[in-house]
Design a protein around this motif. Structure first.
Motif, PDB file in Angstrom:
ATOM      1  N   CYS B 205       0.816  -1.214   0.000  1.00 25.12           N
ATOM      2  CA  CYS B 205       0.000   0.000   0.000  1.00 25.12           C
ATOM      3  C   CYS B 205       0.850   1.263   0.000  1.00 25.12           C
ATOM      4  CB  CYS B 205      -0.905   0.066   1.221  1.00 25.12           C
ATOM      5  SG  CYS B 205      -1.774  -1.425   1.595  1.00 25.12           S
ATOM      6  N   PHE B 206       2.128   1.145   0.287  1.00 23.14           N
ATOM      7  CA  PHE B 206       2.947   2.347   0.462  1.00 23.14           C
ATOM      8  C   PHE B 206       4.024   2.459  -0.606  1.00 23.14           C
ATOM      9  CE2 PHE B 206       1.816   0.907   4.832  1.00 23.14           C
ATOM     10  CZ  PHE B 206       0.853   1.861   5.047  1.00 23.14           C
ATOM     11  N   SER B 207       4.481   3.696  -0.781  1.00 24.42           N
ATOM     12  CA  SER B 207       5.615   4.002  -1.673  1.00 24.42           C
ATOM     13  C   SER B 207       5.477   3.379  -3.045  1.00 24.42           C
ATOM     14  CB  SER B 207       6.940   3.536  -1.047  1.00 24.42           C
ATOM     15  OG  SER B 207       7.119   4.141   0.192  1.00 24.42           O
ATOM     16  N   GLN B 208       4.265   3.298  -3.538  1.00 29.63           N
ATOM     17  CA  GLN B 208       4.041   2.781  -4.880  1.00 29.63           C
ATOM     18  C   GLN B 208       4.637   3.757  -5.888  1.00 29.63           C
ATOM     19  OE1 GLN B 208       1.794   0.116  -6.363  1.00 29.63           O
ATOM     20  NE2 GLN B 208       3.032   0.851  -8.063  1.00 29.63           N
ATOM     21  N   PRO B 209       5.639   3.335  -6.673  1.00 34.33           N
ATOM     22  CA  PRO B 209       6.189   4.278  -7.648  1.00 34.33           C
ATOM     23  C   PRO B 209       5.202   4.526  -8.785  1.00 34.33           C
ATOM     24  CG  PRO B 209       7.335   2.168  -7.757  1.00 34.33           C
ATOM     25  CD  PRO B 209       6.324   2.041  -6.677  1.00 34.33           C
ATOM     26  N   ILE B 210       5.222   5.737  -9.284  1.00 40.52           N
ATOM     27  CA  ILE B 210       4.300   6.105 -10.358  1.00 40.52           C
ATOM     28  C   ILE B 210       5.088   6.747 -11.480  1.00 40.52           C
ATOM     29  CG2 ILE B 210       2.405   6.492  -8.754  1.00 40.52           C
ATOM     30  CD1 ILE B 210       3.035   9.598  -9.487  1.00 40.52           C
ATOM     31  N   THR B 211       4.406   7.041 -12.549  1.00 40.69           N
ATOM     32  CA  THR B 211       5.026   7.847 -13.588  1.00 40.69           C
ATOM     33  C   THR B 211       3.970   8.784 -14.143  1.00 40.69           C
ATOM     34  OG1 THR B 211       6.349   7.832 -15.587  1.00 40.69           O
ATOM     35  CG2 THR B 211       4.579   6.210 -15.466  1.00 40.69           C
ATOM     36  N   LEU B 221       3.575   2.102 -11.655  1.00 37.61           N
ATOM     37  CA  LEU B 221       4.591   1.180 -12.169  1.00 37.61           C
ATOM     38  C   LEU B 221       4.367  -0.128 -11.416  1.00 37.61           C
ATOM     39  CD1 LEU B 221       7.708   3.521 -12.129  1.00 37.61           C
ATOM     40  CD2 LEU B 221       6.250   2.976 -14.058  1.00 37.61           C
ATOM     41  N   SER B 245      -6.065   9.950  -4.265  1.00 38.48           N
ATOM     42  CA  SER B 245      -5.098   9.942  -3.180  1.00 38.48           C
ATOM     43  C   SER B 245      -4.174  11.140  -3.172  1.00 38.48           C
ATOM     44  CB  SER B 245      -4.231   8.694  -3.279  1.00 38.48           C
ATOM     45  OG  SER B 245      -5.034   7.562  -3.161  1.00 38.48           O
ATOM     46  N   HIS B 596      -7.296  -1.724   0.141  1.00 38.66           N
ATOM     47  CA  HIS B 596      -6.396  -1.162  -0.866  1.00 38.66           C
ATOM     48  C   HIS B 596      -6.355  -2.053  -2.093  1.00 38.66           C
ATOM     49  CE1 HIS B 596      -2.381  -0.612  -2.703  1.00 38.66           C
ATOM     50  NE2 HIS B 596      -2.616   0.647  -2.468  1.00 38.66           N
ATOM     51  N   ILE B 607      -6.901   3.910  -6.735  1.00 42.41           N
ATOM     52  CA  ILE B 607      -5.867   3.812  -5.709  1.00 42.41           C
ATOM     53  C   ILE B 607      -6.248   4.659  -4.514  1.00 42.41           C
ATOM     54  CG2 ILE B 607      -3.944   3.169  -7.187  1.00 42.41           C
ATOM     55  CD1 ILE B 607      -3.249   6.324  -6.767  1.00 42.41           C
ATOM     56  N   VAL B 608      -5.972   4.133  -3.329  1.00 40.37           N
ATOM     57  CA  VAL B 608      -6.331   4.829  -2.099  1.00 40.37           C
ATOM     58  C   VAL B 608      -5.133   4.856  -1.157  1.00 40.37           C
ATOM     59  CG1 VAL B 608      -8.750   4.176  -2.233  1.00 40.37           C
ATOM     60  CG2 VAL B 608      -7.151   2.723  -0.991  1.00 40.37           C
ATOM     61  N   VAL B 609      -5.230   5.746  -0.183  1.00 38.40           N
ATOM     62  CA  VAL B 609      -4.199   5.837   0.847  1.00 38.40           C
ATOM     63  C   VAL B 609      -4.761   5.220   2.115  1.00 38.40           C
ATOM     64  CG1 VAL B 609      -3.081   7.487   2.393  1.00 38.40           C
ATOM     65  CG2 VAL B 609      -3.021   7.862  -0.057  1.00 38.40           C
TER      66      VAL B 609
END
Lengths: 539, 677
Positions: B205-211, B221, B245, B596, B607-609
């Motif tokens: 659930c955390f530190s999901q890398p994105i672009t 990603l 989020s 999540h 996507i949620v926090v």
């Protein structure tokens, strides 16, 4: 009688019924039999114990319910007032003003802050005069500011990511651009990993408290920069000081601590040495191999702030580790500034995987802040690319530094504490009476070492400079140079907030973008201004 | 920028009107027969394929593209050049309902959703006389509480059990927690217990890398973990998901559009850095422009800008108070405030979250008692509160605090990190929402990250104070100045909310004033063009403040609709009904991960926090939604539907009784009624 019994009867029956219901509910719970037997037998053996246990339960509930803010009402110093008295006290109370208006000196200082129109760099255009000046104050050591490749990459990144990152790193604020810069920095330095912060100042104030906690020991240089001082204040660790850039003094302090620990037989605590690569305050450079040797010998971890050496010194700008040919992996936490070294924004901490992962949860400035705009991390990555591929930048930078020092070292009304190779050159006013006044130089005169518990060195009482007059003089020098078309800056300090007063200085930042001739001409003007203003004072 | 750049010119938006007319013509000819969304889509994909083949990029060759958004006149568009995005079943990239001939959207749908329905707008304003909801903690049924406590109990017992035996039988895995070679462990096992035993388990659930842009939608990603989250490996694929989020309240997270065009121009003109601290030569004219604009935006005398939001609090609070002063702080204040408070050396007392009675009794106590031990009167008392609390969604009870301020003479510091831009009919924050004169608040602090799509923060107040802070704050002398692209984003986004007046306006309309009759603070109208750098030209949609106004009203509608939708579905939520931050309580720690994942694995991924202890109290683990103006009503519908299904499966509906709940179709159908309730 009957009249009183009738209204009470339903109440009694209700009480009895609910008691019965409670009992049934209790026995229906699994394991209730065991509890019942325990209480019965305990009560039978020792009725006093039941009472004791009851009191304990009450105490626990009371402690849990007590709020933190109310706790000191019962304290000795609490005075009880009636409501009326409180009202009177409230009416009487007059707070001090939130801020004092600026003094004329401060107003002058604020109004003379130069404002740049357009591109910042070696030759900025100033808003006040509308003219182009040669800048020796901008932190643009390798000339990355205004580099067209970086601009093109930044625009590309803008069209991919937008401007803001819109979230902290933990919650969808980590983009591939951030990961790439972290990887690039780690590769560049040769460490396992790196972690990015969105501001240089906050990097230091986050990293140190993330590792150093109450009871830990920090051994720090007496001349560390303001953010390090603040970081140590936040950490609440035990702090011991050693003389500025004096590794012999460091060894003595380390020995002293070891002796003390053996005597007390205290537990093994985390121990850190905190210092800077090139000191922000005066440009001195630490002897890294010796420092590493000491750290390994006494088993300390080294937190090295390379804000003014990463991207600035070394054959390709890898900083002090490259200059001294020491593997960066020997430094436990290597801090640097992306804003200064790579002309983008933010800072980083490089180290082992464990060191950086720890900060991703415990580094306050990392967890509770939005990550830096992705276009700035792309600029940082491109900056590293440029540094890697063009070592000539550092050759011309060093050439300029040598040219500047050749001119300045011959001026006799000033002292330059900075290391000859440091592209950041501090100029202090030489005191008329004593020939050498730099604290570290004077420290060797007496044999008794300074007390490591205090930041003030033992010779602090000999300091004969006066902050205010020197600030005024240096301000005049800055203005004089500006009128001749050279922009320089006084090193800014928060007077009264630094742990030790720092001697006022002018900070020159050399840049590789100026040619040797241009540098010589600009530094010549600085020299002329110094001589003009300070020479006047002599007479 | 190289000359052969495929990027559209900064003036791309100016071309919208000829395109518009061109499109009108076409819609009558070739698109009129496209009745269904499917035929629309197939036309779109054909057009896209044609566009890919032909290199000459004239808008006429891609009718459908210019139809979906007038900015996509370039082949380099970040959205449409992805081959995997052509399947538009989820409506994330291209609106499922094609726009009518009258509608011209100047935003990319995946960044800022297209929504033309004027019904889906609300004004964010406090109605005088109504009660300001305090922080009400709604308790779940006891079995939920009990099972939550038991979950934590099991977690703690098992965790310590594993630690105990692990250290003895598998010491290599615990090396970093134990002293070795004469070094103490860098991390104590007690301090890192929750990190290792709870957070690690739900690390997906955390530190999901994105672009790309974290706008209305976001590209994840994809990653997987082969070893129970100890390492995360990127697969190289990407998933586009609906983003509820990111802090993007006004939807300014955009890589296309008027603001981004101006920022591009800035990078060309100014580069990306100003080389140094503000006081040592790092000040650019852009700083002067943006600080003046921020002050005007907020309706105060002066403002200063700091390059990092966290550092705005941590570096400037110590310049306000020191020894002998008292800070009164809300118990739920942000970490950056606590950091600054600790650096300042002032005494601190906290009061119960947003509880005015607790605050008043504390004030009476501290003023009457004076300083600890010495009993001397306090030099200053500074009350620090947040405008909108980021974990609870509560609004500060500003009218009550102003009342107390008059009586108890403390100074007031409001951290508007989340509220500026997001609240108030003019978007000026919590003072605007409650119609309080901003000049009666001593210090207004806020950030540009959340509403303006930029970074960093500001402090605003009277001129003497701000000048003092410029010299005495830590940032001025020691921290890098804010970079030009970020400054321009601030200028462009704020100006587009205020509007820009081309002819110089009369002085009376420029300055905010308190009308003697109604005592209502008037925010300054459009800013004169002279307060922007001369080269900044905003497209008319922005400079007329039409789009800005639209963003404010869309955000409020979305927030109110989503919040009441969740309540009507039966969830327990916290916070003010108009708050764009909406926490949904899930309690059991195990459900966070499930929530999540179930949201992310849907056909339209969302996507949620999720937030748990220690960031929240032990039992109240929650999901935090951040609504944006970029969401369309259909997006909110979609998220509500997802919550409804997931909530049933996870047994999360413990709010209002069953009889008062609404069915999801009722909620979606009566959205306008809900939002305006």
């Amino acid at each position: 009688m009957a009249s009183t019994a009738t209204p009470l009867e339903p109440i009694f029956s209700f009480v009895v019924e609910s008691l019965l219901a409670l009992e049934r509910a209790f026995y229906s719970l699994p394991g209730s039999g065991i509890i019942e037997r325990y209480i019965r037998s305990s009560h039978q053996n020792d009725p006093g114990r039941t009472l004791l246990e009851l009191i304990l339960v009450v105490l626990v509930i009371r402690t849990l319910l007590q709020s933190r803010t109310r706790a000191d009402r019962t304290g000795k110093s609490f005075i009880k007032f009636s409501d009326k008295e409180v009202d009177e006290l409230v009416d009487e109370w007059v707070p001090e003003p939130l801020s004092l208006p600026l003094t004329s000196q401060e107003e002058l200082e604020l109004s003379s802050v130069p404002v740049v129109v357009g591109q910042s760099g070696p030759k900025p255009k100033l808003a006040a005069t509308g003219k182009v000046a040669v800048s020796l104050s901008g932190l643009n050591f390798t000339g990355l500011a205004g580099n067209e490749h970086i601009k093109a990459k930044a625009i590309e990144a803008l069209r991919k990511y937008g401007v803001g990152s819109c979230g902290p790193a933990g919650f969808y604020g980590t983009t591939d651009a951030h990961l790439a810069l972290e990887r690039d920095i780690a590769d560049f330095l040769g460490t396992e990993t790196a972690i990015l912060y969105s501001q240089g100042f906050s990097t230091i104030t986050s990293v140190i408290p993330a590792f150093c906690k109450r009871g830990d020991i920090i051994v720090a240089d007496r001349g560390v920069s303001f953010p390090i001082q603040k970081a140590m204040q936040i950490s609440r660790s035990i702090i011991r000081w050693y003389d500025h850039n004096d590794l012999q003094s460091l060894e003595e302090v380390l020995q002293g601590i070891e002796k003390e620990r053996k005597k007390k037989r205290g537990p093994l605590t985390r121990r850190f040495i905190v210092t800077e690569g090139i000191f922000e305050k005066d440009g001195l450079m630490v002897d890294l191999p010796k420092l590493i040797e000491l750290k390994l010998k006494y088993k300390y971890r080294l937190i090295l702030d390379e804000s003014y050496s990463f991207g600035i010194v070394g054959r390709t700008g890898r900083g002090l580790t490259e200059l001294y040919n020491v593997p960066a992996s020997k430094v436990d936490m290597l801090l640097g500034s992306v804003a200064i070294g790579l002309c983008a924004a933010g800072g980083f901490c490089a180290g082992t995987e464990f060191v950086t992962e720890h900060q991703r949860i415990n580094g306050l400035g990392f967890v509770f802040s939005a990550s830096m705009p992705p276009l700035l991390s792309v600029s940082g990555s491109e900056g590293i690319n440029i540094l890697r591929s063009s070592p000539s930048i550092f050759e011309s930078l060093q050439e300029n530094v040598r040219a500047a020092r050749a001119i300045l070292d011959r001026v006799d009304c000033i002292t330059i504490p900075s290391h000859p190779a440091s592209p950041m050159i501090h100029i202090q006013i030489r005191s008329p009476s004593v020939p050498t006044l730099h604290p570290s130089a004077a420290a060797h005169l007496s044999l008794k070492p300074s007390n490591p518990s205090f930041i003030l060195p033992k010779d602090a009482s000999n300091w004969d400079w006066d902050v205010e007059t020197e600030e005024v003089l240096l301000h005049e020098v800055v203005e004089e140079a500006l009128s001749q078309g050279v922009m320089i800056a006084k090193a800014q300090r928060l007077r009264g907030q630094e742990m030790v007063e720092v001697r006022p200085s002018i900070r020159l930042a050399m840049t590789s973008t100026l040619t040797k001739k241009e540098t010589e001409k600009a530094v010549g003007i600085v020299k002329a201004s110094l001589v003009k203003v300070l020479g006047k004072r002599r007479l | 920028m190289p000359t052969g750049s495929p990027l559209p010119s900064p003036m791309a938006l100016k071309r919208s009107s000829p395109q518009h007319s061109m499109f009108k013509k076409r819609s009558s000819q070739s698109l009129s027969h496209m009745a269904s969304a499917a035929s629309y889509l197939s036309a779109l994909s054909q057009a896209d394929a044609r566009a890919r083949n032909s290199n000459g990029m004239s808008p006429t060759s891609t009718p459908a593209l210019s139809l979906s958004s007038s900015v996509t006149s370039s082949s380099e568009d970040t959205v449409l050049n992805e081959d995997d995005e052509l399947d538009n079943g989820d409506g994330l990239v291209i609106p499922t309902r094609p726009p009518t001939s009258e509608q011209v959207f100047t935003t990319v749908h995946s960044e800022f959703g297209h929504c033309a329905n004027e019904e889906y707008r609300c004004v964010s304003q406090h109605t005088p006389g109504t009660i300001i909801p305090g922080h009400v903690e709604q308790d779940p049924p006891y079995y939920i509480l009990l099972s939550t406590y038991i979950s934590y109990l099991i977690l703690i017992c098992l965790g310590h059990f594993r630690d105990f035996f692990g250290k003895r039988f598998n010491p290599s895995a615990y090396r970093h927690l134990m002293a070795h070679d004469g070094y103490a462990p860098l991390n104590s096992d007690f301090d890192s217990f929750y990190t290792r035993r709870l957070k690690l388990r739900m690390d997906e659930c955390f530190s999901q890398p994105i672009t790309g842009v974290a706008g209305r939608t976001i590209q994840l990603l994809d990653r997987y973990s082969p070893d129970y989250n100890h390492t995360q490996i990127l697969t190289g694929t990407r998933t586009r998901a609906l983003n509820i989020s990111s802090y993007n309240y006004l939807g300014f997270a955009q890589a296309r559009g008027g603001c981004a065009d101006v920022v591009e121009e800035t990078i060309k003109r100014y580069g990306v850095t100003t080389c140094g601290t503000r006081l040592e030569g790092g000040t650019s004219e852009l700083h002067t422009f943006s600080e003046a604009l921020v002050a005007q935006f907020l309706g105060v005398e002066d403002a200063l800008i700091s390059s990092m939001g966290f550092a705005t609090n941590s570096n400037y609070i110590p310049a306000l108070v020191g020894k002998g002063c008292l800070i009164i702080s809300d118990e739920l204040n942000h970490a950056s405030i606590r950091f600054g408070v600790r650096l300042s050396g002032a005494s601190v007392r906290t009061f119960k979250h947003n509880d005015m009675a607790s605050l008043e009794s504390l004030l009476r106590e501290v003023i009457s008692q004076g300083q600890l031990k010495t009993h001397r009167p306090w030099k200053k008392i500074l009350l620090i509160v947040e405008g909108l609390y980021s974990m609870e969604g509560t609004f500060v009870n500003l009218p009550a605090i102003m009342e107390l301020k008059r009586k108890y003479k403390f100074y007031l510091f409001i951290d508007e990190a989340h509220s500026v831009g997001a609240l108030g009919p003019h978007g000026r924050g919590v003072a605007d929402y409650f119609n309080v004169d901003p000049r009666s608040i001593d210090i207004l602090m806020g950030t540009f990250t959340k509403s303006f799509g930029a970074a960093g923060g500001y402090i605003a107040g009277n001129k003497a104070l701000i000048d003092r802070l410029r010299l005495r704050g830590y940032s001025g002398a020691y921290a890098e100045a804010m970079t030009p692209p970020v400054l321009t984003q601030i200028i462009a986004s704020m100006a587009s909310i205020m509007g820009v007046n081309l002819p110089p306006p009369s002085t009376s309309s420029r300055h905010g004033s308190v009308g003697p009759a109604d005592e209502i603070y008037q925010y300054p109208g459009p800013v004169p063009a002279s307060s922007l750098p001369s080269w900044v030209t905003l497209p008319t949609a922005l400079s007329s403040s039409e789009e800005g106004r639209d963003r404010l009203r869309r955000l409020t509608f979305n927030s109110r609709y989503f919040h009441s939708g969740l309540v009507k579905l039966g969830f327990i939520t916290y916070g003010h009904p108009s708050s764009p931050v909406i926490p949904l309580l899930v309690f059991n720690p195990g459900k966070m991960n499930m929530f999540h994942r179930m949201m992310k694995d849907r056909k339209t991924p969302i996507i949620v926090v999720v937030v748990a202890y220690p960031a929240t109290p032990l039992v109240t683990s929650r999901v935090r939604f951040c609504v944006s103006a970029a969401h369309t009503k259909e997006d909110i519908d979609c998220i509500l539907r997802a919550c409804d299904e997931v909530g049933d499966i996870l047994d999360l509906k413990h709010g209002i009784p069953k009889s008062e709940r609404w069915a999801i179709e009722d909620i979606v159908g009566r959205a306008v009624e809900l939002a305006n309730a």
